[in-house]
Enzyme design. Structure first.
Site, PDB file in Angstrom:
ATOM      1  N   CYS A   1      -2.849  13.513  68.659  1.00 40.65           N
ATOM      2  CA  CYS A   1      -2.546  14.401  67.531  1.00 40.65           C
ATOM      3  C   CYS A   1      -3.434  14.103  66.331  1.00 40.65           C
ATOM      4  O   CYS A   1      -3.453  14.853  65.359  1.00 40.65           O
ATOM      5  CB  CYS A   1      -1.075  14.289  67.134  1.00 40.65           C
ATOM      6  SG  CYS A   1      -0.610  12.651  66.586  1.00 40.65           S
TER       7      CYS A   1
ATOM      8  N   CYS B   1       6.236  10.209  67.700  1.00 39.48           N
ATOM      9  CA  CYS B   1       5.754   9.921  66.348  1.00 39.48           C
ATOM     10  C   CYS B   1       6.316   8.587  65.847  1.00 39.48           C
ATOM     11  O   CYS B   1       5.661   7.889  65.059  1.00 39.48           O
ATOM     12  CB  CYS B   1       6.148  11.028  65.389  1.00 39.48           C
ATOM     13  SG  CYS B   1       5.759  12.672  66.003  1.00 39.48           S
TER      14      CYS B   1
END
Ligand code: FES
Length: 148
Positions: free
Chosen positions: A33, A104
């Site tokens: 990402c 995350c």
């Protein structure tokens, strides 16, 4: 979609910034990402207690919220206790994350480990249970997807 605690830590992140002459710093990214996090630890050499912890995250809202909570959780803990602040513990403290955002939370855990590793290397000590951190947590994502 996000809990109130996640929204709170995202909107008002705690402990954002840098620590000059930190005892240990760790930078971890996720190549998938493109997000990056840097963690700074100020550690008392006698007691090995984390006196202060700050972070900078160039990443998504979940990465900001999990880093913020992670810094709150490790402050005041010994380096050994800080190892128990896993991404799962951080997520629980935030009342959960949507499944697509679980990865995350790995950034914060790994960045703390990287900062602890740096501290240990600088001081020539071994922190029991601490594994060599990775620079890109994308490698660990597959493992976590199987767990959750
Ligand atoms: Fe990259 Fe959240 S999408 S850390």
């Amino acid at each position: 979609m996000y809990s109130e605690k996640v929204m709170d830590h995202f909107s008002n992140p705690r402990n954002v910034g840098e620590i000059e002459n930190a005892s240990g710093t760790g930078t971890v990214g996720n190549a998938k990402c493109g997000d990056i996090m840097r963690m700074y630890l100020d550690i008392d050499n006698d007691t090995r207690v984390i006196k202060d912890c700050k972070f900078k995250t160039f990443g998504c809202g979940a990465a900001v919220a999990t880093s913020s909570m992670a810094t709150e959780l490790v402050k005041g803990k010994t380096v050994e206790e800080a190892l128990k602040v896993t991404n799962k513990a951080v997520m629980e403290a935030l009342d959960g994350l949507p499944p697509v955002k679980v990865h995350c939370s790995l950034l914060a855990e790994e960045a703390i480990h990287a900062a602890l590793w740096d501290y240990a290397e600088k001081n020539g000590i071994v922190i029991e249970g601490l594994e060599k951190p990775v620079n890109d947590i994308g490698e660990k994502e597959e493992e976590i997807e199987e767990v959750y």
